[in-house]
Design a protein around this motif. Sequence first.
Motif: not given
Lengths: 148, 148
Positions: B13-18, B70-71, B89-92, B108-111
């Motif tokens: 997940e960390n790598a996804f958002y990076e 994105v936080q 919860h994603e905040n762009f 809102v995301a389901t991963n």
Amino acid sequence: MSGKIFPAAQDAENAFYEALERCDLDGMMAVWAEDEDIVCIHPTGARLTGQDEVRRGWARIFAGGPGARVQTSLQVAISGMMIAVHSVHENFTIEGQPRSDAVPLPVVATNVYLRTAAGWRMIVHHGSPAPGEPEKPSPRGGAPKILH
Amino acid sequence: MSGKIFPAAQDAENAFYEALERCDLDGMMAVWAEDEDIVCIHPTGARLTGQDEVRRGWARIFAGGPGARVQTSLQVAISGMMIAVHSVHENFTIEGQPRSDAVPLPVVATNVYLRTAAGWRMIVHHGSPAPGEPEKPSPRGGAPKILH
């Protein structure tokens, strides 16, 4: 809460869509895990978490009474020992409309099920409108990928 | 395809958002399972399935180049032996905007992650706009429910 036992995730999914069509709130909540971590996201809606929020969300939706039929096609199913994930295409049609007006309203849903002491129950339902969703044949035809 | 190994779903997940922040297409695809059953639903978008569709979807999004931060806050995490499910919860925020204009765009995301021979990989990302998403404290604070 109902004591219904769903021996497979698909049984819980069938009960979920039956309850949705019938606007059956108790039947709907019997599908969900008795867990505060359940998550329900209706199309274009905010995330609802926990039994109370999820129940209130369905009560609002069901207040209008039955009238919609939903046909689902299971696109992808992945099943582990304890968790199953289904990606489902939902096609709603409104009863009472002339057939020519009954344009299906496509929704794509991610449904997650958990194997609990009381059988398989839903823990996540995430639905969102699916504009331009291509109509694809289901490559799996109800044969989920089994991991265990 | 990258040979990166993610020892836990959270690492994937960390790598996804990076990768999302950097608009790094190869980094993004290295997070996904090498499987034709992967499913990616961008907010307000249609369901994309399989490596080719998912890659093309990210390529279109990344074509504009980096610019958004994105936080994320993890609301619910459920982890089995083979499958982990995160509700995030994603905040762009858009870089270059005055702070007063930098209204976060909530998603809102389901991963869903799968434990593969090559470590944990993403198999489902389902994102949708979250209007009026209440800001709740995360009750779990990164402590997922472990089923095994």
